[in-house]
Design an enzyme around this catalytic site. Structure first.
Site, PDB file in Angstrom:
ATOM      1  N   CYS A   1       0.832  -1.197   0.000  1.00  0.00           N
ATOM      2  CA  CYS A   1       0.000   0.000   0.000  1.00  0.00           C
ATOM      3  C   CYS A   1       0.872   1.254   0.000  1.00  0.00           C
ATOM      4  O   CYS A   1       2.040   1.216   0.367  1.00  0.00           O
ATOM      5  CB  CYS A   1      -0.878   0.010   1.232  1.00  0.00           C
ATOM      6  SG  CYS A   1      -1.957  -1.416   1.296  1.00  0.00           S
TER       7      CYS A   1
ATOM      8  N   GLY B   1      -0.158   0.060  -4.927  1.00  0.00           N
ATOM      9  CA  GLY B   1      -1.445  -0.596  -4.712  1.00  0.00           C
ATOM     10  C   GLY B   1      -2.462  -0.061  -5.684  1.00  0.00           C
ATOM     11  O   GLY B   1      -2.612   1.157  -5.813  1.00  0.00           O
TER      12      GLY B   1
ATOM     13  N   ASN C   1       0.081   1.007   5.734  1.00  0.00           N
ATOM     14  CA  ASN C   1       0.898   0.157   4.867  1.00  0.00           C
ATOM     15  C   ASN C   1       1.605  -0.839   5.767  1.00  0.00           C
ATOM     16  O   ASN C   1       2.321  -0.439   6.681  1.00  0.00           O
ATOM     17  CB  ASN C   1       1.916   0.999   4.089  1.00  0.00           C
ATOM     18  CG  ASN C   1       2.933   0.150   3.330  1.00  0.00           C
ATOM     19  OD1 ASN C   1       4.059   0.589   3.107  1.00  0.00           O
ATOM     20  ND2 ASN C   1       2.573  -1.041   2.928  1.00  0.00           N
ATOM     21  N   GLY C   2       1.409  -2.120   5.494  1.00  0.00           N
ATOM     22  CA  GLY C   2       2.050  -3.153   6.296  1.00  0.00           C
ATOM     23  C   GLY C   2       1.098  -4.296   6.545  1.00  0.00           C
ATOM     24  O   GLY C   2       0.071  -4.428   5.864  1.00  0.00           O
TER      25      GLY C   2
ATOM     26  N   CYS D   1      12.515  -3.498   5.394  1.00  0.00           N
ATOM     27  CA  CYS D   1      12.383  -4.423   4.258  1.00  0.00           C
ATOM     28  C   CYS D   1      13.380  -4.084   3.146  1.00  0.00           C
ATOM     29  O   CYS D   1      13.299  -3.032   2.513  1.00  0.00           O
ATOM     30  CB  CYS D   1      10.961  -4.338   3.705  1.00  0.00           C
ATOM     31  SG  CYS D   1      10.731  -5.331   2.235  1.00  0.00           S
TER      32      CYS D   1
ATOM     33  N   TYR E   1      12.705  -4.056  -5.383  1.00  0.00           N
ATOM     34  CA  TYR E   1      11.584  -4.122  -6.325  1.00  0.00           C
ATOM     35  C   TYR E   1      10.479  -3.086  -6.126  1.00  0.00           C
ATOM     36  O   TYR E   1      10.051  -2.442  -7.073  1.00  0.00           O
ATOM     37  CB  TYR E   1      10.973  -5.529  -6.262  1.00  0.00           C
ATOM     38  CG  TYR E   1       9.630  -5.688  -6.929  1.00  0.00           C
ATOM     39  CD1 TYR E   1       9.527  -5.846  -8.312  1.00  0.00           C
ATOM     40  CD2 TYR E   1       8.456  -5.691  -6.180  1.00  0.00           C
ATOM     41  CE1 TYR E   1       8.289  -6.001  -8.922  1.00  0.00           C
ATOM     42  CE2 TYR E   1       7.210  -5.850  -6.787  1.00  0.00           C
ATOM     43  CZ  TYR E   1       7.137  -6.002  -8.156  1.00  0.00           C
ATOM     44  OH  TYR E   1       5.914  -6.154  -8.752  1.00  0.00           O
TER      45      TYR E   1
ATOM     46  N   CYS F   1      15.503  -6.233   7.092  1.00  0.00           N
ATOM     47  CA  CYS F   1      14.849  -7.545   7.144  1.00  0.00           C
ATOM     48  C   CYS F   1      15.218  -8.237   5.835  1.00  0.00           C
ATOM     49  O   CYS F   1      15.100  -7.649   4.755  1.00  0.00           O
ATOM     50  CB  CYS F   1      13.332  -7.390   7.222  1.00  0.00           C
ATOM     51  SG  CYS F   1      12.470  -8.985   7.017  1.00  0.00           S
TER      52      CYS F   1
ATOM     53  N   CYS G   1      12.830 -13.157   3.638  1.00  0.00           N
ATOM     54  CA  CYS G   1      12.384 -13.953   2.489  1.00  0.00           C
ATOM     55  C   CYS G   1      13.552 -14.631   1.781  1.00  0.00           C
ATOM     56  O   CYS G   1      13.350 -15.529   0.965  1.00  0.00           O
ATOM     57  CB  CYS G   1      11.530 -13.125   1.528  1.00  0.00           C
ATOM     58  SG  CYS G   1      12.214 -11.563   1.091  1.00  0.00           S
TER      59      CYS G   1
HETATM   60  O1  LIG Z   1       8.912 -15.278 -10.884  1.00  0.00           O
HETATM   61  P1  LIG Z   1       7.583 -14.658 -11.071  1.00  0.00           P
HETATM   62  O2  LIG Z   1       6.594 -15.144 -10.037  1.00  0.00           O
HETATM   63  O3  LIG Z   1       6.986 -14.971 -12.399  1.00  0.00           O
HETATM   64  O4  LIG Z   1       7.632 -13.041 -10.855  1.00  0.00           O
HETATM   65  C1  LIG Z   1       8.773 -12.217 -10.842  1.00  0.00           C
HETATM   66  C2  LIG Z   1       8.538 -10.977 -11.689  1.00  0.00           C
HETATM   67  O5  LIG Z   1       7.452 -10.179 -11.154  1.00  0.00           O
HETATM   68  C3  LIG Z   1       7.890  -8.831 -10.929  1.00  0.00           C
HETATM   69  O6  LIG Z   1       7.632  -7.944 -12.009  1.00  0.00           O
HETATM   70  P2  LIG Z   1       6.240  -7.184 -12.291  1.00  0.00           P
HETATM   71  O7  LIG Z   1       5.867  -7.424 -13.699  1.00  0.00           O
HETATM   72  O8  LIG Z   1       5.233  -7.529 -11.259  1.00  0.00           O
HETATM   73  O9  LIG Z   1       6.519  -5.635 -12.040  1.00  0.00           O
HETATM   74  P3  LIG Z   1       7.482  -4.560 -12.762  1.00  0.00           P
HETATM   75  O10 LIG Z   1       6.828  -4.141 -14.029  1.00  0.00           O
HETATM   76  O11 LIG Z   1       7.553  -3.452 -11.801  1.00  0.00           O
HETATM   77  O12 LIG Z   1       8.810  -5.205 -12.978  1.00  0.00           O
HETATM   78  C4  LIG Z   1       9.382  -8.979 -10.733  1.00  0.00           C
HETATM   79  O13 LIG Z   1      10.042  -7.781 -11.083  1.00  0.00           O
HETATM   80  C5  LIG Z   1       9.756 -10.086 -11.702  1.00  0.00           C
HETATM   81  O14 LIG Z   1       9.926  -9.569 -12.993  1.00  0.00           O
HETATM   82  N1  LIG Z   2      -0.224  -3.902   1.414  1.00  0.00           N
HETATM   83  C1  LIG Z   2      -0.550  -3.294   2.537  1.00  0.00           C
HETATM   84  O1  LIG Z   2       0.213  -2.542   3.113  1.00  0.00           O
HETATM   85  C2  LIG Z   2      -1.920  -3.684   3.057  1.00  0.00           C
HETATM   86  C3  LIG Z   2      -2.398  -2.953   4.306  1.00  0.00           C
HETATM   87  C4  LIG Z   2      -3.423  -3.792   5.055  1.00  0.00           C
HETATM   88  N2  LIG Z   2      -2.804  -4.941   5.657  1.00  0.00           N
HETATM   89  C5  LIG Z   2      -4.562  -4.219   4.122  1.00  0.00           C
HETATM   90  O2  LIG Z   2      -4.646  -5.370   3.731  1.00  0.00           O
HETATM   91  O3  LIG Z   2      -5.354  -3.385   3.780  1.00  0.00           O
HETATM   92  S1  SF4 Z   3      10.314 -10.928   4.440  1.00  0.00           S
HETATM   93 FE1  SF4 Z   3      11.243 -10.031   2.575  1.00  0.00          FE
HETATM   94  S2  SF4 Z   3       9.625  -8.835   1.620  1.00  0.00           S
HETATM   95 FE2  SF4 Z   3       8.988  -9.239   3.740  1.00  0.00          FE
HETATM   96  S3  SF4 Z   3       9.681  -7.474   4.935  1.00  0.00           S
HETATM   97 FE3  SF4 Z   3      11.313  -9.011   5.058  1.00  0.00          FE
HETATM   98  S4  SF4 Z   3      12.664  -8.492   3.302  1.00  0.00           S
HETATM   99 FE4  SF4 Z   3      10.734  -7.457   2.949  1.00  0.00          FE
HETATM  100 MG   LIG Z   4       9.522  -7.160 -13.031  1.00  0.00          MG
END
Ligand SMILES: O=P(O)(O)OC[C@H]1O[C@H](OP(=O)(O)OP(=O)(O)O)[C@H](O)[C@@H]1O
Ligand SMILES: NC(=O)CC[C@H](N)C(=O)O
Ligand code: SF4
Ligand SMILES: [Mg+2]
Length: 528
Positions: free
Chosen positions: A59, A85, A159-160, A299, A305, A503, A506
């Site tokens: 968000c 979002g 957002n979060g 994050c 990204y 963080c 992931c």
């Molecule tokens: O491995 P996958 O699950 O297929 O997804 C990964 C892709 O998704 C995102 O791009 P996205 O098109 O969402 O956004 P962008 O136009 O900002 O790069 C990310 O940058 C990768 O390109």
């Molecule tokens: N992506 C977000 O930050 C979402 C905010 C909140 N958890 C919602 O679902 O509305």
């Molecule tokens: S788990 Fe990954 S995407 Fe989520 S807050 Fe941590 S670094 Fe960001």
């Molecule tokens: Mg992409």
């Protein structure tokens, strides 16, 4: 066309309140809770039948204090935050006496016309662009969410993602709270509304101490603005200022990303700090900390990204981090090639860095259709497949006969990469080497990024060699974790930001908070 694809409904105004049980407070989207969009075309991959899934955005939040047209300023700010979002958006404004809010499903530009903004008078406003992480993508859960309390009406934009929902919600319901939404965000204002502290700011501090997880929030009453960040500082939140002309008081601005300031001619002043609660009122800006003992865990994926490269996140330019990720990737995993090609948009800046470091020429071998946003490929698997082919088209004249290094920021399920590698090869590339500007994504996020469960994350279930085989690349390499955190701090470091400030759960599975959803972190083999 875009209207049809981007939204399920466009309704302006407040939806009727419905009470709900805490059982409904779950990550509906992860469980496929969103309505499918019928495009009237067959969206399955004609080559391999694999559906797409991707990371989804977060968000965006925005707040303005002391501007005669606060709602319009918020609208422009939200426009800059649209990439965070696209499901719903909303603005609440106040003139010192009354709070009004307007929310709708869809994009900011679809919801707010001149006439609609005219119904949001006042010098104070907050706004939100939503990508749902908890609770359905529905008007009911669109933000800002307002709750009437003994301290007056409070509106919030969040957002979060909160992670101790069950217990907090049950406790509040026992105390008589009637929830209007199924989103986690409402818990914060219900806690504030039910606090017995004497002053509103004390109620807020008490409420924020009770919630766990990720929250960068802006709140408002009829005459004040508040901004706060969780003690880990998972999500960004910046504070800016527009200098008042001819001795007039300054305007204060808060936004998820500093790119929202530029359009408003606001100057970035500082970040709201992890664990800090800022209040802006007639008396100026005051700040207090509700938690000072938790270590920062911001994050890192915002730099990889989510955020726009023209934003400062945690006080550091995203562009600077991404270019350095590309340079580091070239140092770690160089390969003999003729052309560096980014996967637009998010792969572009890292590819510029990779090309500069490696000395291999850079060019846009994939052209992006600008009328297809991130939104187009997000709602449903079959839509995402069609989306990538609509979104990206190869430049045969650049790719033919070339050894190509393809740079993208992330692989989630791997299906996008597989299609893009095929696309580039079909356009005549003799070799396709895939380089990814972050480490393998092996664990889901619980802090506001809707990554799939572990069983669906390709890197959680396959080795790099197996992923390389799956995406049919000639070679595949990811940026190392150390390389990533250094790329986000190297050069001009932001105040207080070090490789340990992030963080990285992931990539490591090592979560900064105790709570995780066990079913989400089981690998494919044990859940099949
Ligand atoms: O491995 P996958 O699950 O297929 O997804 C990964 C892709 O998704 C995102 O791009 P996205 O098109 O969402 O956004 P962008 O136009 O900002 O790069 C990310 O940058 C990768 O390109
Ligand atoms: N992506 C977000 O930050 C979402 C905010 C909140 N958890 C919602 O679902 O509305
Ligand atoms: S788990 Fe990954 S995407 Fe989520 S807050 Fe941590 S670094 Fe960001
Ligand atoms: Mg992409």
């Amino acid at each position: 066309m875009s209207d049809l694809l981007l939204r399920d409904e466009l309704v302006i105004g407040q939806e009727g309140a419905t009470a709900d049980s805490s059982a409904a407070l779950r990550n509906d989207n992860k469980k496929g809770g969103r309505k499918p969009v019928d495009l009237g075309v067959d969206l399955h991959d004609e080559e391999d039948g694999t559906p797409f899934d991707k990371l989804r955005e977060e968000c965006g939040v925005m707040a303005i204090y002391n501007h005669p047209d606060a709602a319009r300023m918020t609208y422009w700010g939200l426009y800059s935050l649209q990439h965070r979002g696209q499901e719903s958006a909303g603005i609440a404004s106040a003139d010192g006496y009354q709070v009004n809010d307007i929310k709708g499903m869809g994009l900011v530009s679809e919801i707010f016309t001149d006439e609609v903004l005219g119904r949001l008078p006042g010098h104070i406003a907050i706004g939100h662009t939503r990508y749902s992480t908890t609770g359905d993508s529905a008007l009911l859960n669109a933000q800002p969410i307002s709750v009437e309390s003994t301290k007056g009406l409070i509106a919030i934009a969040h957002n979060g993602n909160l992670i101790n929902l069950g217990t907090a919600k049950e406790r509040l319901e026992r105390d008589g709270a009637i929830f209007q939404t199924t989103s986690d965000s409402e818990i914060i204002i219900q806690l504030i509304a039910h606090s017995t502290k004497n002053t509103l700011i004390d109620c807020m501090a008490e409420a924020l101490m009770q919630v766990e997880g990720a929250f960068s929030i802006v709140m408002m009453t009829r005459n004040r603005i508040f901004a706060a960040r969780d003690p880990h500082g998972f999500r960004p939140l910046a504070m800016g200022r527009i200098e008042g002309k001819d001795g007039a008081p300054d305007t204060f601005v808060f936004a998820s990303e500093t790119c929202a300031f530029d359009l408003l001619h606001a100057k970035y002043e500082r970040d709201v700090k992890p664990g800090e609660l800022v209040m802006v009122s007639e008396d100026g800006v005051t700040s207090r900390y509700f938690n000072t003992t938790t270590e920062q865990a911001s994050c890192v994926f915002e730099h990889v990204y989510f955020a726009r490269p023209d934003s400062k996140i945690y006080g550091r330019w995203v562009q600077q981090s991404r270019e350095e990720m590309g340079r580091q990737l070239a140092r770690e995993s160089g390969v003999a090639a003729d052309l560096v090609v980014p996967v637009p948009d998010s792969g572009v800046t890292a590819a510029i860095g990779y090309a500069a470091e490696s000395g291999i020429p850079f060019n846009f071998g994939l052209i992006r259709n600008h009328y297809v946003g991130r939104t187009f490929i997000q709602p449903e698997q079959r839509v995402r497949d069609f989306g990538v082919r609509m979104k990206l088209n190869p430049m045969r004249n650049l790719l033919e006969g070339k050894r190509v290094v393809l740079i993208d920021d992330s692989i989630i399920r791997g299906t996008t990469s597989r299609k893009i590698v095929r696309m580039v090869r079909a356009a005549g590339a003799t070799e396709v080497h895939l380089r990814i500007s972050c480490p393998p994504t092996i664990s889901p996020c619980f802090y506001g990024v809707d990554t799939p469960s572990k069983k669906d994350l390709i890197a959680a279930n396959k080795s790099v060699a197996e992923i390389c085989e799956f995406v049919e690349a000639d070679s595949l390499a990811y940026l190392s974790l150390v390389g990533l955190t250094h790329a986000c701090t190297k050069g001009e470091p932001a105040h207080g930001l070090s490789p340990g400030s992030f963080c990285t759960a992931c990539y490591t599975g090592d979560y900064p908070t105790q709570w995780v959803d066990v079913s989400e972190i089981l690998p494919a083999v044990t859940t099949a």
